[in-house]
Design a protein around this motif. Sequence first.
Motif, PDB file in Angstrom:
ATOM      1  N   THR A  77       0.834  -1.199   0.000  1.00 54.79           N
ATOM      2  CA  THR A  77       0.000   0.000   0.000  1.00 54.79           C
ATOM      3  C   THR A  77       0.873   1.255   0.000  1.00 54.79           C
ATOM      4  N   VAL A  78       0.256   2.364  -0.391  1.00 50.93           N
ATOM      5  CA  VAL A  78       0.963   3.647  -0.371  1.00 50.93           C
ATOM      6  C   VAL A  78       1.315   3.993   1.082  1.00 50.93           C
ATOM      7  N   GLN A  79       0.424   3.679   1.998  1.00 45.41           N
ATOM      8  CA  GLN A  79       0.701   3.993   3.405  1.00 45.41           C
ATOM      9  C   GLN A  79       1.905   3.238   3.949  1.00 45.41           C
ATOM     10  N   GLU A  80       2.009   1.975   3.581  1.00 48.30           N
ATOM     11  CA  GLU A  80       3.218   1.237   3.984  1.00 48.30           C
ATOM     12  C   GLU A  80       4.455   1.934   3.430  1.00 48.30           C
ATOM     13  N   ALA A  81       4.372   2.312   2.163  1.00 47.92           N
ATOM     14  CA  ALA A  81       5.530   2.948   1.512  1.00 47.92           C
ATOM     15  C   ALA A  81       5.883   4.262   2.216  1.00 47.92           C
ATOM     16  N   GLU A  82       4.868   5.053   2.559  1.00 42.41           N
ATOM     17  CA  GLU A  82       5.121   6.331   3.249  1.00 42.41           C
ATOM     18  C   GLU A  82       5.862   6.093   4.566  1.00 42.41           C
ATOM     19  N   ALA A  83       5.410   5.085   5.309  1.00 44.89           N
ATOM     20  CA  ALA A  83       6.054   4.801   6.598  1.00 44.89           C
ATOM     21  C   ALA A  83       7.500   4.356   6.398  1.00 44.89           C
ATOM     22  N   ASP A 101      -7.540   7.933  -6.980  1.00 43.83           N
ATOM     23  CA  ASP A 101      -6.874   9.228  -7.181  1.00 43.83           C
ATOM     24  C   ASP A 101      -6.278   9.791  -5.899  1.00 43.83           C
ATOM     25  N   TYR A 102      -6.946   9.564  -4.770  1.00 45.81           N
ATOM     26  CA  TYR A 102      -6.423  10.057  -3.509  1.00 45.81           C
ATOM     27  C   TYR A 102      -5.042   9.445  -3.224  1.00 45.81           C
ATOM     28  N   TRP A 103      -4.960   8.113  -3.389  1.00 46.60           N
ATOM     29  CA  TRP A 103      -3.678   7.442  -3.113  1.00 46.60           C
ATOM     30  C   TRP A 103      -2.643   7.800  -4.171  1.00 46.60           C
ATOM     31  N   LEU A 104      -3.131   8.057  -5.382  1.00 50.21           N
ATOM     32  CA  LEU A 104      -2.198   8.441  -6.449  1.00 50.21           C
ATOM     33  C   LEU A 104      -1.515   9.762  -6.109  1.00 50.21           C
ATOM     34  N   GLN A 105      -2.277  10.709  -5.557  1.00 49.74           N
ATOM     35  CA  GLN A 105      -1.654  11.985  -5.171  1.00 49.74           C
ATOM     36  C   GLN A 105      -0.593  11.754  -4.099  1.00 49.74           C
ATOM     37  N   ARG A 106      -0.876  10.903  -3.146  1.00 47.98           N
ATOM     38  CA  ARG A 106       0.117  10.617  -2.085  1.00 47.98           C
ATOM     39  C   ARG A 106       1.316   9.852  -2.648  1.00 47.98           C
ATOM     40  N   LEU A 107       1.049   9.042  -3.663  1.00 47.52           N
ATOM     41  CA  LEU A 107       2.148   8.332  -4.336  1.00 47.52           C
ATOM     42  C   LEU A 107       3.103   9.329  -4.992  1.00 47.52           C
ATOM     43  N   LEU A 108       2.528  10.369  -5.614  1.00 43.10           N
ATOM     44  CA  LEU A 108       3.356  11.364  -6.308  1.00 43.10           C
ATOM     45  C   LEU A 108       4.246  12.114  -5.319  1.00 43.10           C
ATOM     46  N   LEU A 110       5.446  10.925  -2.669  1.00 43.72           N
ATOM     47  CA  LEU A 110       6.501   9.985  -2.292  1.00 43.72           C
ATOM     48  C   LEU A 110       7.574   9.859  -3.368  1.00 43.72           C
ATOM     49  N   ALA A 111       7.136  10.038  -4.624  1.00 44.43           N
ATOM     50  CA  ALA A 111       8.067   9.824  -5.751  1.00 44.43           C
ATOM     51  C   ALA A 111       9.263  10.764  -5.677  1.00 44.43           C
ATOM     52  N   GLY A 112       9.061  11.951  -5.087  1.00 47.90           N
ATOM     53  CA  GLY A 112      10.175  12.893  -4.971  1.00 47.90           C
ATOM     54  C   GLY A 112      11.132  12.551  -3.840  1.00 47.90           C
ATOM     55  N   LYS A 113      10.758  11.574  -3.017  1.00 51.90           N
ATOM     56  CA  LYS A 113      11.544  11.322  -1.799  1.00 51.90           C
ATOM     57  C   LYS A 113      12.335  10.018  -1.830  1.00 51.90           C
ATOM     58  N   CYS A 114      12.103   9.188  -2.842  1.00 51.63           N
ATOM     59  CA  CYS A 114      12.803   7.894  -2.866  1.00 51.63           C
ATOM     60  C   CYS A 114      12.825   7.359  -4.292  1.00 51.63           C
ATOM     61  N   ASP A 115      13.554   6.269  -4.474  1.00 53.11           N
ATOM     62  CA  ASP A 115      13.529   5.558  -5.753  1.00 53.11           C
ATOM     63  C   ASP A 115      12.281   4.678  -5.716  1.00 53.11           C
ATOM     64  N   LEU A 116      11.220   5.161  -6.366  1.00 53.09           N
ATOM     65  CA  LEU A 116       9.898   4.533  -6.232  1.00 53.09           C
ATOM     66  C   LEU A 116       9.492   3.821  -7.513  1.00 53.09           C
ATOM     67  N   LYS A 117       8.994   2.608  -7.341  1.00 52.07           N
ATOM     68  CA  LYS A 117       8.452   1.859  -8.460  1.00 52.07           C
ATOM     69  C   LYS A 117       7.063   1.362  -8.076  1.00 52.07           C
ATOM     70  N   VAL A 118       6.162   1.323  -9.057  1.00 53.58           N
ATOM     71  CA  VAL A 118       4.806   0.844  -8.777  1.00 53.58           C
ATOM     72  C   VAL A 118       4.417  -0.142  -9.877  1.00 53.58           C
ATOM     73  N   ALA A 119       3.624  -1.144  -9.494  1.00 52.13           N
ATOM     74  CA  ALA A 119       3.186  -2.142 -10.476  1.00 52.13           C
ATOM     75  C   ALA A 119       2.011  -1.603 -11.275  1.00 52.13           C
ATOM     76  N   ALA A 120       1.924  -2.015 -12.527  1.00 54.41           N
ATOM     77  CA  ALA A 120       0.766  -1.662 -13.373  1.00 54.41           C
ATOM     78  C   ALA A 120       0.470  -2.849 -14.270  1.00 54.41           C
ATOM     79  N   ASP A 121      -0.812  -3.069 -14.546  1.00 54.79           N
ATOM     80  CA  ASP A 121      -1.166  -4.193 -15.418  1.00 54.79           C
ATOM     81  C   ASP A 121      -2.184  -3.809 -16.489  1.00 54.79           C
ATOM     82  N   ALA A 122      -2.391  -2.474 -16.693  1.00 47.84           N
ATOM     83  CA  ALA A 122      -3.359  -2.043 -17.702  1.00 47.84           C
ATOM     84  C   ALA A 122      -2.944  -0.697 -18.293  1.00 47.84           C
ATOM     85  N   GLU A 123      -3.218  -0.546 -19.578  1.00 53.54           N
ATOM     86  CA  GLU A 123      -2.821   0.690 -20.263  1.00 53.54           C
ATOM     87  C   GLU A 123      -3.545   1.903 -19.677  1.00 53.54           C
ATOM     88  N   LYS A 124      -4.810   1.704 -19.302  1.00 58.03           N
ATOM     89  CA  LYS A 124      -5.575   2.843 -18.771  1.00 58.03           C
ATOM     90  C   LYS A 124      -4.903   3.387 -17.503  1.00 58.03           C
TER      91      LYS A 124
END
Length: 369
Positions: A77-83, A101-108, A110-124
Amino acid sequence: VSKAEDLRQQFAGKPRELLPTPALLVDERRLMGNLQKMAAFFAAGPTRLRPHAKSHKCSTLARLQVEAGAIGITCATVQEAEAMVAGGVRDILIANQVVNDYWLQRLLTLAGKCDLKVAADAEKNLRQLSRAASAAGVELGILVEVNVGMGRCGIDAGPPACALATVAAQLPGLRWRGFMGYEGHVVGIHDRQERFAQCRQAMTLLTQTVDLAREQGLVAEIVSAGGTGTYEAAGRFPGVTEVQAGSYALMDLAYRRVLTDFECALTVLATVISRPTPDRAIGDAGLKSMSTEFGLPEVAGNPGVALRDLSEEHSIFSVAGAHVTLAPGDKVELLPSHGCTTVALHPYLYLMRDGRVHDVWAVDGRGGG
Ligand SMILES: Cc1ncc(COP(=O)(O)O)c(C=O)c1O
């Protein structure tokens, strides 16, 4: 002063008898043994360890895993990553889709603070991530998740996964880093040979996809897979670059039935609150402090006492008879059947050394905001 610090001041050096129950206990010697054993397996490389934080949700523990040699941490989860990032971890894989979208904003953020990778399985989802990352002026690392047989998330192996990697590699705001495929349908198979054989089938699907992508000019830097039950099979499979095992750190009864490489370091401490009859005692740890989807917990170290049932705030013990002393105020430790979902019920864990509290760690990656 954090609550963990308050609890540390109050309980450090004290015996378990003084703790507020139900309490989550971690045996330090067993935990460290588990961390060292797994680290030793991966020390030789070339595959690296990226432990999954879903099992402990604790940044202090994650830091120990990194200090022992882990390349970074996996999160659900994004929350685990934040911690984890707040606790000092600098390399994070969220092995899950972020669509909300809420978690996506928090993900962004985080992206400035670490080497972050996220899984994706759809073009949309890739296009959504790309738009959001571009607008925020950050870059999101992407692993294309392949369904290697588990039937949870993941796009089909081979051409569909490669086509998605091509999209990820081309979209602005994204940086395609490779593939992941978690063989969760395999990790719990009791027969070791069968477990390893099925793991190799899953890893073949994953690495054939990697090879096909390379033929198309897309060279995967990261190929992430594996769990505690398959750390050896996935960890020695050519082409897999990192293993996401998580349960090995704390372990639980369900995984102990699969493999004995690691020790059960996690228990829930209960206080006996009633002994209504010679053959029954009641404790204060129930379903709100231990999960049961893998079966009932078991009593550790009280001969003649067995857990019969749980209700919300009660443990119901069968006692062999009046000769077994178990009175209100006495303590019972219970071994959870599933550690990951049990840990998530507790805000703190008590690190125990020789029966005394050595430290108090926040389970800081839990949900709740
Ligand atoms: C994506 C992913 N990777 C790895 C794991 C490995 O976990 P474990 O060590 O419990 O097998 C899990 C477990 O749920 C998972 O969901």
